[in-house]
Design a protein around this motif. Structure first.
Motif, mmCIF file in Angstrom:
data_model
loop_
_atom_site.group_PDB
_atom_site.id
_atom_site.type_symbol
_atom_site.label_atom_id
_atom_site.label_comp_id
_atom_site.label_asym_id
_atom_site.label_seq_id
_atom_site.Cartn_x
_atom_site.Cartn_y
_atom_site.Cartn_z
ATOM 1 N N GLU A 52 8.089 -9.945 8.308
ATOM 2 C CA GLU A 52 8.012 -8.717 9.103
ATOM 3 C C GLU A 52 7.697 -7.518 8.218
ATOM 4 O O GLU A 52 6.884 -6.650 8.580
ATOM 5 C CB GLU A 52 9.327 -8.498 9.845
ATOM 6 N N GLU A 53 8.317 -7.460 7.051
ATOM 7 C CA GLU A 53 8.048 -6.367 6.122
ATOM 8 C C GLU A 53 6.603 -6.395 5.654
ATOM 9 O O GLU A 53 5.938 -5.350 5.574
ATOM 10 C CB GLU A 53 8.984 -6.477 4.915
ATOM 11 N N SER A 54 6.097 -7.590 5.355
ATOM 12 C CA SER A 54 4.709 -7.717 4.896
ATOM 13 C C SER A 54 3.723 -7.236 5.944
ATOM 14 O O SER A 54 2.724 -6.576 5.630
ATOM 15 C CB SER A 54 4.414 -9.175 4.527
ATOM 16 N N GLN A 55 4.004 -7.544 7.204
ATOM 17 C CA GLN A 55 3.122 -7.105 8.281
ATOM 18 C C GLN A 55 3.127 -5.591 8.403
ATOM 19 O O GLN A 55 2.076 -4.958 8.578
ATOM 20 C CB GLN A 55 3.552 -7.738 9.609
ATOM 21 N N THR A 56 4.301 -4.995 8.267
ATOM 22 C CA THR A 56 4.420 -3.538 8.373
ATOM 23 C C THR A 56 3.610 -2.829 7.295
ATOM 24 O O THR A 56 2.843 -1.904 7.582
ATOM 25 C CB THR A 56 5.894 -3.111 8.276
ATOM 26 N N VAL A 57 3.761 -3.258 6.051
ATOM 27 C CA VAL A 57 3.061 -2.569 4.968
ATOM 28 C C VAL A 57 1.568 -2.883 4.967
ATOM 29 O O VAL A 57 0.750 -2.039 4.584
ATOM 30 C CB VAL A 57 3.690 -2.880 3.597
ATOM 31 N N ALA A 58 1.179 -4.087 5.393
ATOM 32 C CA ALA A 58 -0.242 -4.433 5.446
ATOM 33 C C ALA A 58 -0.996 -3.508 6.397
ATOM 34 O O ALA A 58 -2.152 -3.149 6.149
ATOM 35 C CB ALA A 58 -0.420 -5.888 5.857
ATOM 36 N N GLU A 59 -0.342 -3.091 7.466
ATOM 37 C CA GLU A 59 -0.972 -2.192 8.434
ATOM 38 C C GLU A 59 -1.184 -0.789 7.857
ATOM 39 O O GLU A 59 -1.978 -0.005 8.383
ATOM 40 C CB GLU A 59 -0.117 -2.119 9.698
ATOM 41 N N LEU A 60 -0.490 -0.472 6.759
ATOM 42 C CA LEU A 60 -0.626 0.844 6.144
ATOM 43 C C LEU A 60 -1.663 0.879 5.025
ATOM 44 O O LEU A 60 -1.990 1.953 4.522
ATOM 45 C CB LEU A 60 0.728 1.291 5.566
ATOM 46 N N GLU A 61 -2.170 -0.275 4.631
ATOM 47 C CA GLU A 61 -3.057 -0.343 3.460
ATOM 48 C C GLU A 61 -4.286 0.550 3.597
ATOM 49 O O GLU A 61 -4.750 1.139 2.610
ATOM 50 C CB GLU A 61 -3.469 -1.797 3.221
ATOM 51 N N THR A 62 -4.813 0.692 4.801
ATOM 52 C CA THR A 62 -5.972 1.565 5.025
ATOM 53 C C THR A 62 -5.649 2.701 5.997
ATOM 54 O O THR A 62 -6.550 3.305 6.567
ATOM 55 C CB THR A 62 -7.168 0.762 5.554
ATOM 56 N N HIS A 63 -4.386 3.014 6.160
ATOM 57 C CA HIS A 63 -3.976 4.120 7.030
ATOM 58 C C HIS A 63 -4.504 5.435 6.448
ATOM 59 O O HIS A 63 -4.602 5.596 5.229
ATOM 60 C CB HIS A 63 -2.453 4.159 7.121
ATOM 61 N N PRO A 64 -4.871 6.405 7.300
ATOM 62 C CA PRO A 64 -5.374 7.690 6.787
ATOM 63 C C PRO A 64 -4.436 8.364 5.790
ATOM 64 O O PRO A 64 -4.899 8.971 4.814
ATOM 65 C CB PRO A 64 -5.533 8.530 8.059
ATOM 66 N N ASP A 65 -3.134 8.274 6.000
ATOM 67 C CA ASP A 65 -2.196 8.874 5.044
ATOM 68 C C ASP A 65 -2.304 8.193 3.684
ATOM 69 O O ASP A 65 -2.221 8.851 2.640
ATOM 70 C CB ASP A 65 -0.756 8.755 5.555
ATOM 71 N N THR A 66 -2.484 6.881 3.703
ATOM 72 C CA THR A 66 -2.612 6.133 2.451
ATOM 73 C C THR A 66 -3.887 6.522 1.721
ATOM 74 O O THR A 66 -3.879 6.762 0.511
ATOM 75 C CB THR A 66 -2.613 4.624 2.733
ATOM 76 N N LEU A 67 -4.991 6.599 2.450
ATOM 77 C CA LEU A 67 -6.265 6.953 1.829
ATOM 78 C C LEU A 67 -6.238 8.378 1.293
ATOM 79 O O LEU A 67 -6.804 8.671 0.238
ATOM 80 C CB LEU A 67 -7.400 6.772 2.830
ATOM 81 N N GLN A 68 -5.552 9.264 2.013
ATOM 82 C CA GLN A 68 -5.404 10.630 1.516
ATOM 83 C C GLN A 68 -4.594 10.648 0.224
ATOM 84 O O GLN A 68 -4.907 11.379 -0.715
ATOM 85 C CB GLN A 68 -4.713 11.501 2.560
ATOM 86 N N ALA A 69 -3.566 9.820 0.170
ATOM 87 C CA ALA A 69 -2.679 9.807 -0.998
ATOM 88 C C ALA A 69 -3.391 9.360 -2.264
ATOM 89 O O ALA A 69 -3.048 9.806 -3.360
ATOM 90 C CB ALA A 69 -1.474 8.908 -0.724
#
Length: 222
Positions: free
Chosen positions: A179-196
């Protein structure tokens, strides 16, 4: 604006909307590294203060040449290797004025949904460490050598404080559950991540996707 984790004075602080809050009294913090930019170089006209950010004068996302986005009148040299700001001592204390750094996007182990930016200085990227702790580059190689992606493990960050400047070091703690892996995988290309992980605000591209960073391997099947 993505919140930052400040490393100033060897203390982990959350910085958001001009407010700074200490995460913990501990000198360690457990995170998951979800994405990272390339090791880059940045030159500021004045000494860089992460708590009073200003636009850099010149920068390079490949550490070889100034980026095309750098205005021509701001480029300090056509090649980084020839630049006077690449000479040891140009920045004082035998350091270079144009400094290596790397931007990473992380989430906290106990809050996998809020993305934070950390700007790692050269002292945290390179160099030896001991007792199971590693610099970022050595940590990335360690994970890669064990066929493990940083996005799939909890990473403990801690400070070495045996020198004048605290150095951030890293070590793996545990593998994420499904469940944790699925949560973080969805953030890998999230706009906040790309901005960071974008090197310079206002640019029209991300400097580097996670898979291009030396030692980091992102496997969406995991």
């Amino acid at each position: 604006m993505v919140a930052r984790i400040s490393l100033r004075e060897g203390v982990f602080r959350r910085v958001a909307n001009g407010t700074e809050t200490r995460f913990t009294d501990s000198d360690t913090l457990d995170v998951v590294i979800i994405n990272a930019g390339r090791v880059s170089r940045i030159y500021y006209a004045n000494q860089y203060d992460p708590d009073k950010p200003a636009a850099p004068v010149c920068w390079s996302s490949d550490t070889q040449r100034p980026d095309p986005d750098v205005p021509d009148n701001n480029k300090q040299s056509s090649r980084c290797i020839d630049c006077p700001h690449n000479i040891k001592g140009s920045g004082g204390n035998n350091a270079r004025a144009c400094k290596y750094s790397q931007r990473v996007a992380v989430v906290l182990e106990d809050n996998l949904e809020e993305v934070y930016q950390i700007q790692l200085p050269a002292t945290s990227l390179f160099g030896p460490a001991g007792g199971g702790w590693m610099s970022m580059q050595n940590y990335a190689r360690h994970l890669n050598g064990n066929n493990t992606s940083a996005i799939n493990v909890v990473t403990r960050m801690g400070f070495e404080k045996d020198g004048y400047i605290p150095r951030l070091r890293f070590r793996p703690m545990r593998v994420l559950d499904g469940e944790e892996s699925q949560t973080v995988a969805e953030l890998e290309t999230h706009p906040d991540t790309l901005q960071a992980i974008t090197l310079v605000k206002g640019g029209n591209k991300v400097v580097s996707p996670f898979s291009e960073v030396e030692g980091f391997v992102f496997n969406p099947a995991n």
